[in-house]
Design an enzyme around this catalytic site. Structure first.
Site: not given
Length: 222
Positions: A2, A104
């Site tokens: 992340c 992402e």
């Protein structure tokens, strides 16, 4: 992993989702408005001190004095409780990051396409985190990291790692100073939301620059 996430609703919304509306915290209905939170910045972090929930601005990254590289921003949940770097943080620095989703990048041909991943009913998310407590003290680059887990099912096509997102009902026990490191391990895996609770869609590549903010970053493109 992340490396970017969104934290744009008000702190009251996140506390309400925890069922903690009556807790002793500073109420603030003003939206936080951060649609592109990047490492190396201060982030509102939830922890417990003296049996009470506390919300502090904390540096996203962890690099102790002996670490000669860039500060780390994630910790693998499979090893964080036992490794040299993170074992003390797992035992005494558990925290939670409020979020509304994360980004992402997936390879598409010779380019990388960013995706925004969020709870399918747009509920607030609670990322498991660990860091250098107490969080009301300034520790420089010894801030916090987001705990990650392996992706599977469709989400693995975007990235093989993802934030470990806790169920709202498990947050208080995860944060509790009375919770043992061993019990925290159980919580991390038994109370983590599955991939089936999430949706995702492609978004603008403008999210690649942390200078860009605003609701347009989370809108579906293509």
């Amino acid at each position: 992993m992340c490396g970017r996430f969104a934290q744009y609703q008000s702190r009251d919304v996140y506390f309400d989702a925890l069922g903690a509306a009556g807790s002793d915290y500073v109420h603030d209905p003003e939206p936080i408005g951060r649609y592109n939170v990047a490492p190396g910045t201060n982030v509102l972090l939830l922890s417990e001190r003296g049996g009470e929930l506390k919300l502090d601005p904390v540096y996203w990254g962890y690099g102790p004095e002996w670490w000669d590289k860039q500060p780390l921003i994630n910790a693998r949940g499979e090893t964080a409780s036992s490794g040299r770097m993170f074992k003390p943080l797992w035992a005494h620095g558990r925290a939670v990051v409020f979020a509304d989703g994360w980004y992402e990048w997936a390879r598409s041909g010779d380019k990388k396409q960013p995706y925004f991943i969020y709870e399918k009913h747009h509920k607030p998310l609670f990322f498991a985190a660990i860091g250098k407590a107490p969080y009301d003290d300034i520790h420089g680059h010894e801030g916090f990291v987001i705990v990650t887990s392996a992706s599977n099912k469709g989400m693995v096509d975007i990235h093989d790692r993802r934030p470990l997102v806790l169920e709202a009902s498990a947050v208080r026990e995860w944060l509790s100073e009375d919770t043992t490191p061993e019990r925290a391990e159980q919580i991390a895996w038994k109370a983590a939301l599955p991939e089936s609770d999430f949706k995702w869609h492609p978004v603008t590549d403008k999210v690649g620059s942390p200078k860009n903010q605003g609701a347009e970053l989370i809108k579906k493109v293509g």
